[in-house]
Design a protein around this motif. Structure first.
Motif, PDB file in Angstrom:
ATOM      1  N   ASN A 273     -16.466  60.416   8.162  1.00  0.00           N
ATOM      2  CA  ASN A 273     -16.126  61.070   6.900  1.00  0.00           C
ATOM      3  C   ASN A 273     -15.072  60.346   6.085  1.00  0.00           C
ATOM      4  O   ASN A 273     -14.802  60.747   4.963  1.00  0.00           O
ATOM      5  CB  ASN A 273     -15.648  62.500   7.171  1.00  0.00           C
ATOM      6  CG  ASN A 273     -16.754  63.337   7.778  1.00  0.00           C
ATOM      7  OD1 ASN A 273     -17.917  63.115   7.516  1.00  0.00           O
ATOM      8  ND2 ASN A 273     -16.372  64.303   8.583  1.00  0.00           N
ATOM      9  N   VAL A 274     -14.443  59.297   6.627  1.00  0.00           N
ATOM     10  CA  VAL A 274     -13.381  58.590   5.911  1.00  0.00           C
ATOM     11  C   VAL A 274     -13.574  57.080   6.052  1.00  0.00           C
ATOM     12  O   VAL A 274     -13.736  56.581   7.150  1.00  0.00           O
ATOM     13  CB  VAL A 274     -11.984  58.974   6.454  1.00  0.00           C
ATOM     14  CG1 VAL A 274     -10.906  58.236   5.698  1.00  0.00           C
ATOM     15  CG2 VAL A 274     -11.763  60.470   6.374  1.00  0.00           C
ATOM     16  N   VAL A 275     -13.578  56.376   4.908  1.00  0.00           N
ATOM     17  CA  VAL A 275     -13.706  54.923   4.905  1.00  0.00           C
ATOM     18  C   VAL A 275     -12.650  54.360   3.968  1.00  0.00           C
ATOM     19  O   VAL A 275     -12.457  54.847   2.861  1.00  0.00           O
ATOM     20  CB  VAL A 275     -15.107  54.481   4.426  1.00  0.00           C
ATOM     21  CG1 VAL A 275     -15.201  52.976   4.343  1.00  0.00           C
ATOM     22  CG2 VAL A 275     -16.177  55.020   5.338  1.00  0.00           C
ATOM     23  N   ARG A 276     -11.949  53.311   4.430  1.00  0.00           N
ATOM     24  CA  ARG A 276     -10.954  52.620   3.605  1.00  0.00           C
ATOM     25  C   ARG A 276     -11.452  51.211   3.327  1.00  0.00           C
ATOM     26  O   ARG A 276     -11.982  50.544   4.201  1.00  0.00           O
ATOM     27  CB  ARG A 276      -9.617  52.537   4.337  1.00  0.00           C
ATOM     28  CG  ARG A 276      -8.976  53.863   4.567  1.00  0.00           C
ATOM     29  CD  ARG A 276      -7.653  53.694   5.336  1.00  0.00           C
ATOM     30  NE  ARG A 276      -7.072  54.970   5.628  1.00  0.00           N
ATOM     31  CZ  ARG A 276      -6.240  55.613   4.805  1.00  0.00           C
ATOM     32  NH1 ARG A 276      -5.896  55.062   3.681  1.00  0.00           N
ATOM     33  NH2 ARG A 276      -5.770  56.794   5.134  1.00  0.00           N
ATOM     34  N   TYR A 277     -11.255  50.767   2.063  1.00  0.00           N
ATOM     35  CA  TYR A 277     -11.653  49.410   1.688  1.00  0.00           C
ATOM     36  C   TYR A 277     -10.806  48.955   0.511  1.00  0.00           C
ATOM     37  O   TYR A 277     -10.104  49.741  -0.116  1.00  0.00           O
ATOM     38  CB  TYR A 277     -13.147  49.333   1.363  1.00  0.00           C
ATOM     39  CG  TYR A 277     -13.607  50.270   0.272  1.00  0.00           C
ATOM     40  CD1 TYR A 277     -13.773  49.820  -1.022  1.00  0.00           C
ATOM     41  CD2 TYR A 277     -13.887  51.598   0.543  1.00  0.00           C
ATOM     42  CE1 TYR A 277     -14.200  50.666  -2.026  1.00  0.00           C
ATOM     43  CE2 TYR A 277     -14.308  52.454  -0.453  1.00  0.00           C
ATOM     44  CZ  TYR A 277     -14.469  51.986  -1.731  1.00  0.00           C
ATOM     45  OH  TYR A 277     -14.882  52.842  -2.715  1.00  0.00           O
ATOM     46  N   CYS A 278     -10.861  47.664   0.220  1.00  0.00           N
ATOM     47  CA  CYS A 278     -10.080  47.085  -0.864  1.00  0.00           C
ATOM     48  C   CYS A 278     -11.015  46.348  -1.820  1.00  0.00           C
ATOM     49  O   CYS A 278     -11.895  45.614  -1.381  1.00  0.00           O
ATOM     50  CB  CYS A 278      -9.025  46.133  -0.311  1.00  0.00           C
ATOM     51  SG  CYS A 278      -7.936  45.469  -1.573  1.00  0.00           S
TER      52      CYS A 278
ATOM     53  N   ARG B 184     -15.139  43.091  -6.244  1.00  0.00           N
ATOM     54  CA  ARG B 184     -15.619  42.473  -5.007  1.00  0.00           C
ATOM     55  C   ARG B 184     -14.865  43.061  -3.822  1.00  0.00           C
ATOM     56  O   ARG B 184     -13.666  43.314  -3.903  1.00  0.00           O
ATOM     57  CB  ARG B 184     -15.383  40.962  -5.063  1.00  0.00           C
ATOM     58  CG  ARG B 184     -16.110  40.279  -6.200  1.00  0.00           C
ATOM     59  CD  ARG B 184     -15.690  38.835  -6.374  1.00  0.00           C
ATOM     60  NE  ARG B 184     -14.271  38.655  -6.655  1.00  0.00           N
ATOM     61  CZ  ARG B 184     -13.702  38.794  -7.851  1.00  0.00           C
ATOM     62  NH1 ARG B 184     -14.427  39.145  -8.883  1.00  0.00           N
ATOM     63  NH2 ARG B 184     -12.414  38.584  -8.020  1.00  0.00           N
ATOM     64  N   LEU B 185     -15.579  43.247  -2.735  1.00  0.00           N
ATOM     65  CA  LEU B 185     -14.916  43.668  -1.505  1.00  0.00           C
ATOM     66  C   LEU B 185     -14.058  42.519  -1.003  1.00  0.00           C
ATOM     67  O   LEU B 185     -14.502  41.377  -0.972  1.00  0.00           O
ATOM     68  CB  LEU B 185     -15.942  44.021  -0.427  1.00  0.00           C
ATOM     69  CG  LEU B 185     -16.696  45.323  -0.572  1.00  0.00           C
ATOM     70  CD1 LEU B 185     -17.760  45.424   0.508  1.00  0.00           C
ATOM     71  CD2 LEU B 185     -15.770  46.502  -0.506  1.00  0.00           C
ATOM     72  N   THR B 186     -12.833  42.814  -0.609  1.00  0.00           N
ATOM     73  CA  THR B 186     -11.965  41.752  -0.104  1.00  0.00           C
ATOM     74  C   THR B 186     -12.074  41.599   1.399  1.00  0.00           C
ATOM     75  O   THR B 186     -11.727  40.550   1.936  1.00  0.00           O
ATOM     76  CB  THR B 186     -10.499  42.031  -0.464  1.00  0.00           C
ATOM     77  OG1 THR B 186     -10.110  43.269   0.120  1.00  0.00           O
ATOM     78  CG2 THR B 186     -10.314  42.080  -1.964  1.00  0.00           C
TER      79      THR B 186
END
Length: 64
Positions: free
Chosen positions: A20-25, A9-11
């Protein structure tokens, strides 16, 4: 090349400082051991994967 698939699950909303760059947890259930626990994994996507995160995940969760 090593490849693995995570189901979680996305937090929080993914951050995109450029196209060009994506950060996720991701929160991923870890069933090993006596007690199940949740692992939080910081992820970074580049290029086409970043476009997928922006277009698909954000739209799917109505974040844009």
């Amino acid at each position: 090349m090593n490849m693995f698939v995570l189901a979680g699950r996305l937090t929080d909303e993914p951050e995109s400082k450029s196209e060009n760059v994506v950060r996720y947890c991701l929160a991923v259930d870890n069933p090993f051991g006596k007690e199940s626990k949740v692992d939080f994994l910081d992820c970074v996507a580049f290029g086409k994967e970043a476009e997928f995160v922006i277009e698909d995940l954000l739209k799917r969760y109505n974040l844009i």
